[in-house]
Scaffold this motif. Sequence first.
Motif, mmCIF file in Angstrom:
data_model
loop_
_atom_site.group_PDB
_atom_site.id
_atom_site.type_symbol
_atom_site.label_atom_id
_atom_site.label_comp_id
_atom_site.label_asym_id
_atom_site.label_seq_id
_atom_site.Cartn_x
_atom_site.Cartn_y
_atom_site.Cartn_z
ATOM 1 N N ARG A 10 8.438 28.291 -10.785
ATOM 2 C CA ARG A 10 9.246 29.200 -9.974
ATOM 3 C C ARG A 10 8.619 30.593 -9.922
ATOM 4 O O ARG A 10 8.587 31.229 -8.866
ATOM 5 C CB ARG A 10 10.672 29.264 -10.526
ATOM 6 C CG ARG A 10 11.621 30.084 -9.652
ATOM 7 C CD ARG A 10 13.068 29.858 -10.022
ATOM 8 N NE ARG A 10 13.367 30.317 -11.369
ATOM 9 C CZ ARG A 10 13.653 29.511 -12.394
ATOM 10 N NH1 ARG A 10 13.665 28.191 -12.211
ATOM 11 N NH2 ARG A 10 13.931 29.992 -13.580
ATOM 12 N N ARG A 11 8.110 31.061 -11.050
ATOM 13 C CA ARG A 11 7.475 32.374 -11.083
ATOM 14 C C ARG A 11 6.205 32.403 -10.254
ATOM 15 O O ARG A 11 5.915 33.396 -9.573
ATOM 16 C CB ARG A 11 7.184 32.774 -12.536
ATOM 17 C CG ARG A 11 8.434 33.165 -13.315
ATOM 18 C CD ARG A 11 8.113 33.473 -14.761
ATOM 19 N NE ARG A 11 9.284 33.978 -15.478
ATOM 20 C CZ ARG A 11 9.328 34.175 -16.785
ATOM 21 N NH1 ARG A 11 8.250 33.907 -17.531
ATOM 22 N NH2 ARG A 11 10.426 34.635 -17.352
ATOM 23 N N ARG A 13 5.599 30.521 -7.662
ATOM 24 C CA ARG A 13 6.046 30.471 -6.266
ATOM 25 C C ARG A 13 6.490 31.856 -5.791
ATOM 26 O O ARG A 13 6.127 32.294 -4.691
ATOM 27 C CB ARG A 13 7.193 29.467 -6.146
ATOM 28 C CG ARG A 13 7.749 29.276 -4.739
ATOM 29 C CD ARG A 13 8.859 28.235 -4.769
ATOM 30 N NE ARG A 13 9.522 28.144 -3.483
ATOM 31 C CZ ARG A 13 9.114 27.389 -2.475
ATOM 32 N NH1 ARG A 13 8.015 26.677 -2.595
ATOM 33 N NH2 ARG A 13 9.788 27.354 -1.342
ATOM 34 N N GLU A 14 7.245 32.567 -6.631
ATOM 35 C CA GLU A 14 7.705 33.902 -6.271
ATOM 36 C C GLU A 14 6.539 34.878 -6.138
ATOM 37 O O GLU A 14 6.532 35.735 -5.250
ATOM 38 C CB GLU A 14 8.700 34.406 -7.325
ATOM 39 C CG GLU A 14 10.028 33.660 -7.306
ATOM 40 C CD GLU A 14 10.914 34.019 -8.485
ATOM 41 O OE1 GLU A 14 10.451 34.787 -9.372
ATOM 42 O OE2 GLU A 14 12.073 33.532 -8.535
ATOM 43 N N ALA A 17 4.780 34.205 -2.809
ATOM 44 C CA ALA A 17 5.581 34.705 -1.698
ATOM 45 C C ALA A 17 5.537 36.230 -1.625
ATOM 46 O O ALA A 17 5.416 36.802 -0.540
ATOM 47 C CB ALA A 17 7.025 34.224 -1.827
ATOM 48 N N SER A 18 5.610 36.890 -2.770
ATOM 49 C CA SER A 18 5.559 38.356 -2.784
ATOM 50 C C SER A 18 4.216 38.863 -2.289
ATOM 51 O O SER A 18 4.150 39.846 -1.537
ATOM 52 C CB SER A 18 5.819 38.877 -4.200
ATOM 53 O OG SER A 18 7.151 38.633 -4.587
ATOM 54 N N HIS A 61 10.914 30.116 3.551
ATOM 55 C CA HIS A 61 11.529 29.735 2.279
ATOM 56 C C HIS A 61 12.641 30.700 1.885
ATOM 57 O O HIS A 61 13.552 30.340 1.149
ATOM 58 C CB HIS A 61 10.473 29.661 1.170
ATOM 59 C CG HIS A 61 10.254 30.949 0.440
ATOM 60 N ND1 HIS A 61 9.506 31.980 0.963
ATOM 61 C CD2 HIS A 61 10.720 31.387 -0.758
ATOM 62 C CE1 HIS A 61 9.509 32.992 0.105
ATOM 63 N NE2 HIS A 61 10.226 32.657 -0.939
ATOM 64 N N GLN A 62 12.590 31.948 2.411
ATOM 65 C CA GLN A 62 13.659 32.907 2.127
ATOM 66 C C GLN A 62 14.989 32.455 2.731
ATOM 67 O O GLN A 62 16.062 32.873 2.275
ATOM 68 C CB GLN A 62 13.288 34.282 2.711
ATOM 69 C CG GLN A 62 12.092 34.938 2.052
ATOM 70 C CD GLN A 62 12.449 35.664 0.763
ATOM 71 O OE1 GLN A 62 13.621 35.914 0.491
ATOM 72 N NE2 GLN A 62 11.453 36.001 -0.026
ATOM 73 N N ASP A 108 11.560 42.871 0.863
ATOM 74 C CA ASP A 108 11.129 41.513 1.230
ATOM 75 C C ASP A 108 12.068 40.896 2.261
ATOM 76 O O ASP A 108 11.621 40.241 3.212
ATOM 77 C CB ASP A 108 11.065 40.619 -0.009
ATOM 78 C CG ASP A 108 9.815 40.856 -0.836
ATOM 79 O OD1 ASP A 108 8.947 41.647 -0.393
ATOM 80 O OD2 ASP A 108 9.699 40.259 -1.920
#
Length: 207
Positions: A10-11, A13-14, A17-18, A61-62, A108
């Motif tokens: 998850r981290r 992936r974040e 995305a960031s 994904h957001q 974001d």
Amino acid sequence: MSGLRELKRRRTREAIASAALRLFRESGFDGVSVADIAAEAEISKPTLFAYFPTKEDLVIHQFADDNGPAEIVRARPPETSALSALERSFLDRLAARDPLTGLNDSPDAITCHTLLYSTPALLARLATYLLEKEQQLVEELRASCGISDEFTARLAAAQIFGAQRILGFHNAREIRGGRSADETYPDAVARAEAAYRMLREGLSSLL
């Protein structure tokens, strides 16, 4: 061990995305390549694609929702109508400033909404995703709400998704116009309540 593995995933992936959103803010969606994003996130392109199959998914994904309308209807208490459960869920998400409602003024979230409404490829990808979720709701309405024919279930699902889409559009537009999420919140709640009242009563009071 599986919990730690999921947390790491998850981290990662974040972080990807960031990194993508930072580049999109600077150069626009079309001005950034997948290679640029991988380099910014310090990963390989195959690793990026393992998390996000397409460049569009880095934005979409957001708006992806693991607890979509079909799941909300399925999990509602026995004494609660499907429409009431959906309205309560949307109001709760407004209070939580869920990006799905458009009521989120983080950099974001603003970037995602700005990109979404200015990039045809993203709108097309989102439309495909929403149609998939709408079909799931059609199936759930038939399964758990006693709607026997597909036409009626599809018409109801389309109206619900249409209302939520318009609510999100208006919330995001106000925030892109300079209002904060907190300033917009009372109007967002009023619009949501009016929208669900209209869904509940039909259009006879207006048309």
